[in-house]
Motif scaffolding. Structure first.
Motif, PDB file in Angstrom:
ATOM      1  N   SER A  74      -6.737  -9.681  -1.052  1.00 36.86           N
ATOM      2  CA  SER A  74      -6.984  -9.746   0.390  1.00 36.86           C
ATOM      3  C   SER A  74      -8.456  -9.499   0.698  1.00 36.86           C
ATOM      4  O   SER A  74      -9.035 -10.168   1.559  1.00 36.86           O
ATOM      5  N   SER A  75      -9.058  -8.559   0.006  1.00 39.34           N
ATOM      6  CA  SER A  75     -10.480  -8.286   0.205  1.00 39.34           C
ATOM      7  C   SER A  75     -11.322  -9.512  -0.136  1.00 39.34           C
ATOM      8  O   SER A  75     -12.238  -9.869   0.608  1.00 39.34           O
TER       9      SER A  75
ATOM     10  N   PHE B 185      -4.218   2.543   9.959  1.00 42.62           N
ATOM     11  CA  PHE B 185      -5.626   2.556   9.565  1.00 42.62           C
ATOM     12  C   PHE B 185      -5.871   1.423   8.588  1.00 42.62           C
ATOM     13  O   PHE B 185      -4.938   0.906   7.973  1.00 42.62           O
ATOM     14  N   GLN B 186      -7.127   1.055   8.485  1.00 39.23           N
ATOM     15  CA  GLN B 186      -7.509  -0.046   7.604  1.00 39.23           C
ATOM     16  C   GLN B 186      -8.146   0.515   6.338  1.00 39.23           C
ATOM     17  O   GLN B 186      -8.994   1.404   6.398  1.00 39.23           O
ATOM     18  N   PHE B 187      -7.727  -0.032   5.189  1.00 41.38           N
ATOM     19  CA  PHE B 187      -8.328   0.342   3.910  1.00 41.38           C
ATOM     20  C   PHE B 187      -9.644  -0.404   3.746  1.00 41.38           C
ATOM     21  O   PHE B 187      -9.783  -1.532   4.224  1.00 41.38           O
TER      22      PHE B 187
ATOM     23  N   LEU C  66      -1.088  -1.503 -10.687  1.00 41.65           N
ATOM     24  CA  LEU C  66      -1.902  -2.717 -10.686  1.00 41.65           C
ATOM     25  C   LEU C  66      -1.441  -3.758  -9.678  1.00 41.65           C
ATOM     26  O   LEU C  66      -2.261  -4.502  -9.120  1.00 41.65           O
ATOM     27  N   GLN C  67      -0.137  -3.836  -9.443  1.00 38.89           N
ATOM     28  CA  GLN C  67       0.393  -4.846  -8.521  1.00 38.89           C
ATOM     29  C   GLN C  67      -0.209  -4.700  -7.122  1.00 38.89           C
ATOM     30  O   GLN C  67      -0.791  -5.646  -6.604  1.00 38.89           O
ATOM     31  N   PRO C  68      -0.093  -3.548  -6.460  1.00 37.30           N
ATOM     32  CA  PRO C  68      -0.701  -3.444  -5.128  1.00 37.30           C
ATOM     33  C   PRO C  68      -2.230  -3.465  -5.166  1.00 37.30           C
ATOM     34  O   PRO C  68      -2.863  -3.980  -4.239  1.00 37.30           O
ATOM     35  N   LEU C  69      -2.818  -2.944  -6.229  1.00 38.87           N
ATOM     36  CA  LEU C  69      -4.281  -3.003  -6.325  1.00 38.87           C
ATOM     37  C   LEU C  69      -4.766  -4.447  -6.401  1.00 38.87           C
ATOM     38  O   LEU C  69      -5.780  -4.800  -5.780  1.00 38.87           O
TER      39      LEU C  69
ATOM     40  N   MET D 203       0.834  -1.200   0.000  1.00 41.08           N
ATOM     41  CA  MET D 203       0.000   0.000   0.000  1.00 41.08           C
ATOM     42  C   MET D 203       0.873   1.256   0.000  1.00 41.08           C
ATOM     43  O   MET D 203       0.511   2.260  -0.611  1.00 41.08           O
ATOM     44  N   LEU D 204       2.030   1.178   0.644  1.00 41.12           N
ATOM     45  CA  LEU D 204       2.972   2.299   0.594  1.00 41.12           C
ATOM     46  C   LEU D 204       3.472   2.509  -0.839  1.00 41.12           C
ATOM     47  O   LEU D 204       3.559   3.644  -1.313  1.00 41.12           O
TER      48      LEU D 204
END
Length: 186
Positions: free
Chosen positions: A111-112, A124-126, A102-105, A56-57
């Motif tokens: 995960s979702s 914090f949580q996305f 695209l990789q982190p997305l 996410m970073l």
């Protein structure tokens, strides 16, 4: 060192974002590989949580990098090269940016779909990108892996082209993006 790009070199912020993203992506590979070697348990979960936070970073920094690139149009003048090389360079940069987004997305969506939270170092949580779905999770896991290998190939080609320009063409392509480099004097 100037913050903004000049006609001679990329600015400090562009260089910082470029090299930080490079280092984070390399670290991501090793964190993911280390997690794969572990049996299910708290240690593996901890590494995967770190992997998600680093991902996410990367996503956040990539968005900042793209925003900075759009706002800071004073990029260094291109070195003299044939039109096909300029087009190939532009295409590879565009593909790199796309893959870096695209990789982190894909990891976030994966995960979702597995109903696992994604946080930024616990701060914090996305929100979930998709509803939990086992089949979707499996497909996204494959996509995440394929995107990584595509990113690795394009990044290696990108680095090889920079080295080619530096070693054989003797131009400033690489030097302009080195953390403490600029154009050669004289």
């Amino acid at each position: 060192m100037q913050l903004r790009n000049t006609t001679d070199t990329y600015g400090a912020l562009a260089k910082f974002l470029h090299w930080t993203i490079v280092v984070l992506i390399i670290a991501q590979y090793f964190v993911a590989e280390a997690a794969d070697e572990l049996p299910d348990g708290i240690e593996k979960l901890s590494l995967l949580t770190r992997h998600k936070s680093l991902g996410m970073l990367v996503l956040i920094l990539a968005v900042v990098r793209i925003g900075w690139k759009l706002a800071n149009r004073g990029t260094p003048a291109p070195v003299s090269m044939p039109a096909w090389q300029r087009k190939a360079a532009a295409a590879s940069h565009g593909l790199l940016y796309l893959l870096i987004l695209l990789q982190p997305l894909s990891g976030w969506a994966m995960s979702s779909a597995a109903n696992y939270p994604v946080t930024l170092f616990g701060w914090f949580q996305f929100p979930a990108l998709v509803a939990p779905n086992h089949d979707l999770h499996e497909g996204l896991e494959e996509l995440h892996e394929v995107l990584f290998y595509a990113l690795a190939v394009v990044a290696l080609l990108h680095a090889a082209a920079a080295v080619y320009h530096h070693a054989w063409m003797k131009d400033d392509t690489l030097r302009r993006m080195l953390p403490f480099g600029g154009r050669r004097a004289g």
